[in-house]
Design an enzyme around this catalytic site. Structure first.
Site, short mmCIF file in Angstrom:
data_model
loop_
_atom_site.label_atom_id
_atom_site.label_comp_id
_atom_site.label_asym_id
_atom_site.label_seq_id
_atom_site.Cartn_x
_atom_site.Cartn_y
_atom_site.Cartn_z
N PRO A 2 20.36 9.80 41.32
CA PRO A 2 21.60 10.07 41.98
C PRO A 2 21.44 11.24 42.79
CG PRO A 2 22.02 9.79 39.57
CD PRO A 2 20.68 9.62 39.91
N GLU A 3 21.75 11.34 44.25
CA GLU A 3 21.90 12.43 44.88
C GLU A 3 23.15 12.82 45.28
OE1 GLU A 3 18.94 14.10 45.96
OE2 GLU A 3 17.58 12.68 45.55
N HIS A 90 22.41 2.07 26.19
CA HIS A 90 22.57 3.36 27.06
C HIS A 90 23.84 3.73 27.44
CE1 HIS A 90 18.23 2.71 27.15
NE2 HIS A 90 18.40 1.33 27.91
N ARG A 109 17.47 6.86 30.98
CA ARG A 109 16.49 7.96 30.79
C ARG A 109 16.97 9.17 30.11
NH1 ARG A 109 12.80 8.16 35.83
NH2 ARG A 109 11.60 9.31 34.52
N ARG A 151 10.40 34.60 54.46
CA ARG A 151 10.00 33.42 53.40
C ARG A 151 8.94 32.66 53.84
NH1 ARG A 151 13.91 32.00 49.80
NH2 ARG A 151 12.10 30.84 49.02
#
Ligand SMILES: [Zn+2]
Length: 270
Positions: A2-3, A90, A109, A151
């Site tokens: 999931p983003e 799950h 997971r 950076r």
């Protein structure tokens, strides 16, 4: 995984079904997620869901005397279902509400989490170092430009760092860099203000178009019994190794940067 767009879609999907609802019973079937489920979660009965918001990929649900901090990890999902539906494998947490619906957390997971925090949630150790939200106004080219001075890291790594900005995952980083015609290997410190203006806009654009596409799958997050429907977006470079660049026809390249695949067009992106 999931983003940010899937997390935002989950939030929008469950919000109308939980806000204002009283919790009647909590079942924790397995507390061994990435971190153990907070003990306080077990005794939420009697409390109310007051407010829900997102911070990066965290879902924050305010209850009477604190806030639930939820992360979906690699494979987690949150759904609102009718009370009493049988547990599937799950399904780790079930929060029954007075509407005869349940908020159920599923995670094969178990890299996600459900923690409880009683103080100001913005001071939580998982949140306090996070950079700005990509869809808020403060995230802009000017911000990226000043943050990136000195950076000497590749731009892709820089924008995927949650200290710079939250929620720009691998797919969105690759896509936004393609639209901005910036090589993923270019050092963050070497990119001009104008190019950063363009990049910030493109990050917003790829995230928003994914969220908008998610609107059509909201139903799945509420009543579905399957996995949440991740978006089959039309992608320009991500996962497109050896396919022709939509812009110039050259084959899309794949390289590895800090252990992750990067897809880009070596002709268009400089
Ligand atoms: Zn190209």
């Amino acid at each position: 995984m999931p983003e940010l767009p899937e997390v935002e879609t989950t939030l929008r999907g469950i919000k109308p079904h939980i806000i204002g609802r009283k919790i009647s019973e909590v079942t924790v079937r397995n507390r061994n997620l990435r971190w153990p489920v907070s003990r306080k979660v077990y005794s939420l009965a009697g409390s109310k869901f007051i407010h829900i918001k997102r911070r990066g990929k965290y879902i924050l649900i305010e209850v009477d005397d604190g806030t639930l901090l939820i992360h979906l990890g690699m494979s987690g999902s949150l759904r609102v279902i009718d009370c009493g539906q049988e547990f599937r494998k799950h399904d780790h947490i079930d929060i029954k509400m007075d509407s005869r619906k349940s908020l159920r957390y599923h995670d094969p997971r178990r890299f996600g989490c459900m923690l409880f925090h009683s103080g100001n949630i913005n001071n939580h150790k998982l949140l306090r170092h996070l950079g700005p939200e990509p869809l808020e106004e403060e995230f802009c080219g000017e911000y990226l430009y000043s943050k990136s001075r000195g950076r000497n890291v590749p731009i892709k790594q820089f924008i995927m760092n949650s200290n710079t900005v939250v929620g720009v995952g691998n797919i969105y980083a690759c896509e936004a860099l393609f639209f901005s015609r910036i090589s993923p290997k270019r050092f963050a410190s070497k990119i001009s203000k104008v190019r950063y203006d363009n990049l910030a806009e493109n990050i917003k654009m790829v995230l928003l178009s994914s969220i908008n596409m998610g609107g059509t799958t909201l139903r799945d997050f509420v009543n579905g019994v399957g996995e949440p429907g991740y978006f089959k977006q039309s992608l320009m470079v991500y996962g497109c190794e050896d396919k022709k660049c939509n812009n110039c026809g050259k084959a899309i390249s794949r390289i590895i940067q800090t252990g992750r695949s990067t897809f880009y067009c070596s002709r268009c992106q400089r």
